[in-house]
Design a protein around this motif. Sequence first.
Motif, PDB file in Angstrom:
ATOM      1  N   GLY A  20      27.812  50.927  35.803  1.00  0.00           N
ATOM      2  CA  GLY A  20      28.239  49.548  35.986  1.00  0.00           C
ATOM      3  C   GLY A  20      27.093  48.635  36.357  1.00  0.00           C
ATOM      4  N   ASN A  21      26.185  49.137  37.178  1.00  0.00           N
ATOM      5  CA  ASN A  21      25.047  48.322  37.587  1.00  0.00           C
ATOM      6  C   ASN A  21      24.068  48.099  36.437  1.00  0.00           C
ATOM      7  N   ALA A  22      23.980  49.079  35.538  1.00  0.00           N
ATOM      8  CA  ALA A  22      23.049  48.970  34.407  1.00  0.00           C
ATOM      9  C   ALA A  22      23.613  48.104  33.282  1.00  0.00           C
ATOM     10  N   ALA A  23      24.941  47.928  33.241  1.00  0.00           N
ATOM     11  CA  ALA A  23      25.560  47.159  32.157  1.00  0.00           C
ATOM     12  C   ALA A  23      25.181  45.683  32.259  1.00  0.00           C
ATOM     13  N   THR A  24      24.861  45.075  31.124  1.00  0.00           N
ATOM     14  CA  THR A  24      24.473  43.664  31.096  1.00  0.00           C
ATOM     15  C   THR A  24      25.555  42.780  30.495  1.00  0.00           C
ATOM     16  N   ASP A  25      26.647  43.371  30.064  1.00  0.00           N
ATOM     17  CA  ASP A  25      27.750  42.631  29.459  1.00  0.00           C
ATOM     18  C   ASP A  25      28.915  42.610  30.443  1.00  0.00           C
ATOM     19  N   LEU A  26      29.459  41.423  30.705  1.00  0.00           N
ATOM     20  CA  LEU A  26      30.519  41.300  31.702  1.00  0.00           C
ATOM     21  C   LEU A  26      31.743  42.126  31.334  1.00  0.00           C
ATOM     22  N   ALA A  27      32.117  42.144  30.041  1.00  0.00           N
ATOM     23  CA  ALA A  27      33.282  42.923  29.619  1.00  0.00           C
ATOM     24  C   ALA A  27      33.070  44.407  29.881  1.00  0.00           C
ATOM     25  N   ALA A  28      31.856  44.885  29.612  1.00  0.00           N
ATOM     26  CA  ALA A  28      31.548  46.294  29.854  1.00  0.00           C
ATOM     27  C   ALA A  28      31.605  46.605  31.342  1.00  0.00           C
ATOM     28  N   ARG A  29      31.105  45.694  32.164  1.00  0.00           N
ATOM     29  CA  ARG A  29      31.138  45.908  33.608  1.00  0.00           C
ATOM     30  C   ARG A  29      32.581  45.960  34.114  1.00  0.00           C
ATOM     31  N   LYS A  30      33.420  45.086  33.595  1.00  0.00           N
ATOM     32  CA  LYS A  30      34.818  45.087  34.026  1.00  0.00           C
ATOM     33  C   LYS A  30      35.501  46.402  33.658  1.00  0.00           C
ATOM     34  N   GLN A  31      35.193  46.939  32.494  1.00  0.00           N
ATOM     35  CA  GLN A  31      35.801  48.198  32.060  1.00  0.00           C
ATOM     36  C   GLN A  31      35.319  49.350  32.941  1.00  0.00           C
ATOM     37  N   ILE A  32      34.023  49.375  33.229  1.00  0.00           N
ATOM     38  CA  ILE A  32      33.456  50.464  34.037  1.00  0.00           C
ATOM     39  C   ILE A  32      33.958  50.385  35.473  1.00  0.00           C
ATOM     40  N   PHE A  33      33.946  49.186  36.030  1.00  0.00           N
ATOM     41  CA  PHE A  33      34.384  49.058  37.421  1.00  0.00           C
ATOM     42  C   PHE A  33      35.893  49.223  37.557  1.00  0.00           C
ATOM     43  N   GLY A  34      36.638  48.989  36.475  1.00  0.00           N
ATOM     44  CA  GLY A  34      38.057  49.318  36.488  1.00  0.00           C
ATOM     45  C   GLY A  34      38.252  50.821  36.644  1.00  0.00           C
ATOM     46  N   GLN A  35      37.424  51.599  35.941  1.00  0.00           N
ATOM     47  CA  GLN A  35      37.465  53.064  36.095  1.00  0.00           C
ATOM     48  C   GLN A  35      37.061  53.459  37.517  1.00  0.00           C
ATOM     49  N   LEU A  36      36.082  52.745  38.065  1.00  0.00           N
ATOM     50  CA  LEU A  36      35.640  53.034  39.426  1.00  0.00           C
ATOM     51  C   LEU A  36      36.791  52.837  40.406  1.00  0.00           C
ATOM     52  N   GLN A  37      37.506  51.730  40.265  1.00  0.00           N
ATOM     53  CA  GLN A  37      38.629  51.458  41.161  1.00  0.00           C
ATOM     54  C   GLN A  37      39.677  52.566  41.074  1.00  0.00           C
ATOM     55  N   GLN A  38      40.044  52.959  39.869  1.00  0.00           N
ATOM     56  CA  GLN A  38      41.056  54.000  39.703  1.00  0.00           C
ATOM     57  C   GLN A  38      40.582  55.333  40.261  1.00  0.00           C
ATOM     58  N   THR A  39      39.314  55.657  40.055  1.00  0.00           N
ATOM     59  CA  THR A  39      38.768  56.924  40.567  1.00  0.00           C
ATOM     60  C   THR A  39      38.765  56.934  42.091  1.00  0.00           C
ATOM     61  N   LEU A  40      38.407  55.805  42.693  1.00  0.00           N
ATOM     62  CA  LEU A  40      38.432  55.723  44.153  1.00  0.00           C
ATOM     63  C   LEU A  40      39.850  55.917  44.693  1.00  0.00           C
ATOM     64  N   LEU A  41      40.820  55.312  44.024  1.00  0.00           N
ATOM     65  CA  LEU A  41      42.201  55.468  44.476  1.00  0.00           C
ATOM     66  C   LEU A  41      42.708  56.888  44.268  1.00  0.00           C
ATOM     67  N   THR A  42      42.302  57.521  43.170  1.00  0.00           N
ATOM     68  CA  THR A  42      42.733  58.906  42.912  1.00  0.00           C
ATOM     69  C   THR A  42      42.088  59.868  43.901  1.00  0.00           C
ATOM     70  N   ASP A  43      40.789  59.694  44.148  1.00  0.00           N
ATOM     71  CA  ASP A  43      40.093  60.570  45.101  1.00  0.00           C
ATOM     72  C   ASP A  43      40.518  60.293  46.537  1.00  0.00           C
ATOM     73  N   SER A  44      40.930  59.054  46.792  1.00  0.00           N
ATOM     74  CA  SER A  44      41.382  58.630  48.127  1.00  0.00           C
ATOM     75  C   SER A  44      40.423  59.027  49.249  1.00  0.00           C
ATOM     76  N   PRO A  45      39.131  58.711  49.106  1.00  0.00           N
ATOM     77  CA  PRO A  45      38.238  58.971  50.239  1.00  0.00           C
ATOM     78  C   PRO A  45      38.605  58.084  51.424  1.00  0.00           C
ATOM     79  N   TRP A  46      39.175  56.920  51.109  1.00  0.00           N
ATOM     80  CA  TRP A  46      39.664  55.989  52.117  1.00  0.00           C
ATOM     81  C   TRP A  46      41.049  55.497  51.703  1.00  0.00           C
ATOM     82  N   VAL A  47      41.709  54.824  52.626  1.00  0.00           N
ATOM     83  CA  VAL A  47      42.964  54.142  52.310  1.00  0.00           C
ATOM     84  C   VAL A  47      42.698  52.646  52.422  1.00  0.00           C
ATOM     85  N   TRP A  48      42.674  51.969  51.276  1.00  0.00           N
ATOM     86  CA  TRP A  48      42.434  50.528  51.278  1.00  0.00           C
ATOM     87  C   TRP A  48      43.701  49.809  51.688  1.00  0.00           C
ATOM     88  N   LEU A  49      43.566  48.856  52.597  1.00  0.00           N
ATOM     89  CA  LEU A  49      44.727  48.244  53.221  1.00  0.00           C
ATOM     90  C   LEU A  49      44.936  46.794  52.795  1.00  0.00           C
TER      91      LEU A  49
END
Length: 509
Positions: free
Chosen positions: A448-477
Amino acid sequence: MRLSRTWLAALAATVVATGGLAACSPNPSGDATSQGMLTIARTGDIDQLDPARATAFQTVQTLGLVYDTLLTSDDTGNLAPGLATSWQEKGATVTFALRSGVKFHDGTPFTASDVKATLERDLDPKTSSVVRSYLKVITSVAAPSSTSVVLTLQHPDTSLLTALTYVGASILAEKDIKAGTVARKPNGTGPYAWGKWQQNQRLDLTANSAYWGGKPKNGGLEFRVIPDEASIVSGMKAHSFDFGLVSDPAVARQVSTGGNVTVVNEPTLSYHVLQLNGRRGPLANVKARQAIACAVDRPQLAASVYFGHATVTGPITSPAYPYDATAGLPCKPGDVNAAKQLLAASGNPNGFTLHTIVETGEYSTSTNIAQVLQSQLGAIGVKLDIDRQQTNVYVPNWTKANFDAAVALNGGSVDPYLQYGRYFTTDGSLKVPAGLTDAKLDQLLTQGNAATDLAARKQIFGQLQQTLLTDSPWVWLLRNQVYYLTTKGVTGFKPLPTESLLYLRDTKA
């Protein structure tokens, strides 16, 4: 790196920026006392003096008034000059032209050598800088002249320039770095110089009349530590303070309209979270962490603690990256039966006890949040053993992950990489309190940090959000609002979503 300005501009279209960050310069001498001091009440004190190591909100806010950064942000969220008047990106090289005539508060001239020494200090693992993760792309720092700095990077980096606006990247005097006095005697180039500090009681900052952006409109700032927010309101009504910081909406409601105290509220990018230490005990099992995440009823928490004046949030808080707050969890949040099934699948059908640290002083609702979580998780057999700690105790324990769980208020960012790169990359500066190491998280953040296209960043960081929620290292409130109180006649302050207090420089009584 051009994208950093593009998506910051896009953010400005979705969020009303109420003010800009500005950099500064030097020398507190002159007529600093010709105008009155502003007295500011808050519930917590700073916990250290080194901006590179600052994590507590009060510390970051305060040191941001004393130190400058190379770049800042303007009123619309775009990158703006700070100690650097301009910058040029060419491939994997960034060149900065520095502001001339700037001095540190002790009179030492500011030069490129100070920038070089500061960035090299931030990159040194021994410094334990909170911004090291953001700057690690830098392979060398050169100072070809006293007013120019050249950064050579491993590769073009989308978030680097924004990272250079953070208080953790504040520019220090080279001589202070060599003398080892940074953590003992603040000496910046900002709008305020260090004054007197009585720990957990009072801190005075003196107005810098030589500040390049114009001297502050007050003689200085007197921060007072008041034990509780209700007392802040009482003191404001009694004219004991000019300015107050409050986070509890129940307290803010005590200020009646039309009186001598005015309230301004501002939504923030920061977020409340229950951090889980997934490196030890039952929390090493992902199903146990998921059970906790599923058992927490976020809307009920927001209603109980913030009377509905808070927004349920997922990991990414930037309005430029809107995602479903809970998509990725294996069940609907607040589903106690599903949470119990996950708990049993983790091998803990009868639950377990978590040593849970809670910070007092930084924000008044921390204990209330902890108690609601304690009640909700008790329904599935997970017991929170609440350990309330002052900031100067909590922060070291949090940094070293001396907890099973931690009720925390973490800073958000307009850039998801800057928000989580320091936690979930393999060499992140805060990977220890993150409580979990995951190769997929590291990969997504890097991509995500290496991506230079906003659409690509949104797609990658969308995966990041889902992975964080699935792994549940924290509980976002949730994300809440901050309330700024001013007495009658106090003018000029503008709140910011970043919770920066830099617009105190334009505030007068």
